[in-house]
Design a protein around this motif. Sequence first.
Motif, PDB file in Angstrom:
ATOM      1  N   GLY A  96      -7.436   3.009  18.374  1.00  0.00           N
ATOM      2  CA  GLY A  96      -6.568   2.138  17.601  1.00  0.00           C
ATOM      3  C   GLY A  96      -5.477   1.489  18.424  1.00  0.00           C
ATOM      4  N   THR A  97      -5.076   2.147  19.498  1.00  0.00           N
ATOM      5  CA  THR A  97      -3.978   1.600  20.286  1.00  0.00           C
ATOM      6  C   THR A  97      -4.364   0.313  20.992  1.00  0.00           C
ATOM      7  OG1 THR A  97      -4.664   2.994  22.139  1.00  0.00           O
ATOM      8  CG2 THR A  97      -2.974   3.865  20.657  1.00  0.00           C
ATOM      9  N   ALA A  98      -5.689   0.087  21.146  1.00  0.00           N
ATOM     10  CA  ALA A  98      -6.121  -1.114  21.854  1.00  0.00           C
ATOM     11  C   ALA A  98      -6.471  -2.252  20.912  1.00  0.00           C
ATOM     12  CB  ALA A  98      -7.333  -0.784  22.732  1.00  0.00           C
ATOM     13  N   PRO A 120      -2.972  -1.878   9.717  1.00  0.00           N
ATOM     14  CA  PRO A 120      -3.251  -0.596  10.360  1.00  0.00           C
ATOM     15  C   PRO A 120      -4.526  -0.675  11.188  1.00  0.00           C
ATOM     16  CG  PRO A 120      -2.745  -0.329   8.010  1.00  0.00           C
ATOM     17  CD  PRO A 120      -2.919  -1.790   8.251  1.00  0.00           C
ATOM     18  N   ALA A 121      -4.463  -0.133  12.383  1.00  0.00           N
ATOM     19  CA  ALA A 121      -5.614  -0.182  13.280  1.00  0.00           C
ATOM     20  C   ALA A 121      -6.388   1.118  13.178  1.00  0.00           C
ATOM     21  CB  ALA A 121      -5.146  -0.395  14.711  1.00  0.00           C
ATOM     22  N   PRO A 122      -7.697   1.055  13.301  1.00  0.00           N
ATOM     23  CA  PRO A 122      -8.467   2.293  13.302  1.00  0.00           C
ATOM     24  C   PRO A 122      -8.200   3.094  14.572  1.00  0.00           C
ATOM     25  CG  PRO A 122      -9.890   0.440  13.803  1.00  0.00           C
ATOM     26  CD  PRO A 122      -8.555  -0.129  13.414  1.00  0.00           C
ATOM     27  N   LEU A 123      -8.382   4.388  14.481  1.00  0.00           N
ATOM     28  CA  LEU A 123      -8.231   5.263  15.642  1.00  0.00           C
ATOM     29  C   LEU A 123      -9.401   5.086  16.603  1.00  0.00           C
ATOM     30  CD1 LEU A 123      -6.490   7.704  16.713  1.00  0.00           C
ATOM     31  CD2 LEU A 123      -8.175   9.180  15.590  1.00  0.00           C
ATOM     32  N   PRO A 141     -15.691   2.293  11.628  1.00  0.00           N
ATOM     33  CA  PRO A 141     -14.512   2.817  12.328  1.00  0.00           C
ATOM     34  C   PRO A 141     -13.928   4.030  11.617  1.00  0.00           C
ATOM     35  CG  PRO A 141     -13.948   0.825  11.118  1.00  0.00           C
ATOM     36  CD  PRO A 141     -15.434   0.992  10.993  1.00  0.00           C
ATOM     37  N   VAL A 142     -12.989   4.668  12.310  1.00  0.00           N
ATOM     38  CA  VAL A 142     -12.330   5.876  11.802  1.00  0.00           C
ATOM     39  C   VAL A 142     -10.831   5.626  11.737  1.00  0.00           C
ATOM     40  CG1 VAL A 142     -11.794   8.293  12.299  1.00  0.00           C
ATOM     41  CG2 VAL A 142     -14.114   7.423  12.707  1.00  0.00           C
ATOM     42  N   TRP A 143     -10.242   5.869  10.565  1.00  0.00           N
ATOM     43  CA  TRP A 143      -8.787   5.832  10.391  1.00  0.00           C
ATOM     44  C   TRP A 143      -8.262   7.260  10.236  1.00  0.00           C
ATOM     45  CZ3 TRP A 143     -11.440   1.467   8.935  1.00  0.00           C
ATOM     46  CH2 TRP A 143     -10.843   0.235   9.220  1.00  0.00           C
ATOM     47  N   PRO A 144      -7.130   7.576  10.824  1.00  0.00           N
ATOM     48  CA  PRO A 144      -6.591   8.939  10.711  1.00  0.00           C
ATOM     49  C   PRO A 144      -6.382   9.354   9.259  1.00  0.00           C
ATOM     50  CG  PRO A 144      -5.406   7.707  12.390  1.00  0.00           C
ATOM     51  CD  PRO A 144      -6.286   6.719  11.675  1.00  0.00           C
TER      52      PRO A 144
END
Length: 681
Positions: free
Chosen positions: A7-9, A15-18, A452-455
């Motif tokens: 997600g940081t990239a 909200p960005a996915p992890l 994708p995966v979100w926390p």
Amino acid sequence: MTVETSGTAASAPGPAPLWRPAPERVAGARLTAFHAWAATRYGAPAPGAGDPGADYAALHHWSVTDLDAFWRSVADWFDVRFRTPYDRALADRAMPGARWFPGATLNYAEHALRAADDPLNADRPALLRVDERLEPEPVTWAELRDRVGALAAALRGLGVRPGDRVSGYLPNIPEAVIALLATAAVGAVWTSCAPDFGVRAVLDRFRQVEPVVLFAVDGYRHGGRVHDRADTVAALRRGLPGLRATVHVPLLGSPAPEGALDWAELTAGGEPPVFEAVPFDHPLWVLYSSGTTGLPKAIVHSQGGILLEHLKQIGLHCDLGPGDRFYWYTSTGWMMWNFLVSALLTGTTAVLHDGSPVHPATDAQWRVAERTRATVLGTSASYVMACAKAGVRPGRDLDLSATRCVATTGSPLPPDGFRWLHEEAGAGLWIASVSGGTDVCSCFAGAVPTLPVWPGELQAPGLGTALGAWSDDGVPLTDEVGELVVTAPMPSMPVGFWNDPGGDRYRDSYFTVFPGVWRHGDWTTLTSRGTVVIHGRSDSTLNRQGVRMGSADIYETVERLPEIAEALVVGVEEPGGAYWMPLFVRLAPGAVLDDGLRGRVTAALRGELSPRHVPDEIIEVPGLPHTLTGKRLEVPVKRVLQGTALTAAVNPGSVDDPALLGFFERLARERSVVRPSDYGG
């Protein structure tokens, strides 16, 4: 090669996915191939270009609106061997009472051993056994087939016939898998308990189904210690008068007791297994609810329903097949063991880990994954958080290059758990938090290899699962907390409960709140981006000033503090309209519950959640009781604190340490003498 991103990239707004799967991973997923094939053969919507999220949403919508076509496609895709044909997949979609594949006959064990038909697989591992030495020991496909064939013939020789019940008091070892498959091959009905269950807990379960054969281990090893079970097995034999035979499994090397048959003799030889063709809805096994407030419910699942559901889950959602290895830390008393065995259906090797999850050290499960080259590591949320607290760094210290996915279940994995896995187990790992239940022996929501995966969120509802979040008056909700419901039948829903001929107990368990709709008893949120959040059990809801809250958020926040090993929160309605919400905490070694720690707990809850989440009292306890499958006893503790007699509030045979309940009983007596007149928060 495209790198799977964290997600940081990401640069997308919001909200960005992890984690997001690389395009190559999406293209190579079995789910992607199935989707394209089902579009040409069964009328599924054609996949689009470059949007896996939209593709999955369209495929899922088709899977729950055209149930007949979807489940026929699953049977066809996995080449299910029907001995006799069927007219349609779903003849009656009523709940309860759905009728699946009428006229069809098949056998679950035949499909579990299908990979053994290929001569190239003869010497490849079907099972990898791991004990506390953490050294894998293979059972090949040829060995598994031969032992199942010999044992099935022995069972028939003992007079076991289709519909008879066969029980196992066994740990997670190859002998348990062989016994289950031999039972299914005969058309008999399997049921099992782990050997850490005491006599009462086992008899509460097995007496309901009256087994004719008992497979029993002489003992087991856990945490570096030997636990002899000879006396327990003797008591079980006395308590099960319908037994025709007891089969001794000498895990500790002891001789068979008088009158018991020897495992080695029954499994010697190597005759090919004979598979009884049974109707699609013929019972495969009986699983049990926790039984915390009475006798456990004896839940019956069908051969055909489990076969199709597990092929879908393991082959499409877990993305497993020949050459892969599936490891889930579990015991034979939990539905995840049955799910693990079903890895064989897809030609996947099943890893059987028998022993403590944290012996010889906290990183034991990670070491098993490394040494078995596990493709998927399945564990619990509590284990992940324990690793985080203990400073385990598996990605740095171990070779996890074979592991593509870490999956968790048992309780919601908090966002911190997702982030710890991403940072410390590997940024390329697919993290799949899944949620389902013993009731369906499967998942309602969780793993999707193309999404994708979100926390803190499950990726999506499963195919064929018409999942919903409903308000109290039956209105579907999005981005709001509601009751978890399933609005269309699933093949792995129970065919009924044992000894419930009219179906009243089954109906009352799931279908009375919303007639014709499965209400599971969890709070959930279905988000507008298609993900799922599980908030905890709805029957243990906290209600502060008219606002309903789930306990999972409180546990996530409190257990992040290093001083708190585990917590339990309940909301107690008291006479006169008062409401008491205590938080019970088991402290980490060396920690002290002083004003400073109370203040940190309060500040964390108030700051990260809301003032309503702050408990009225924080109370230290020597330990917290759980069900035999490790779940917190929120409802029984609440009932005890409301004054219900301990024997009426909980079945002690369903509790891992019944003595711990005495603390809450004493507290209830003390509070009946002096009750606070007002509770803040």
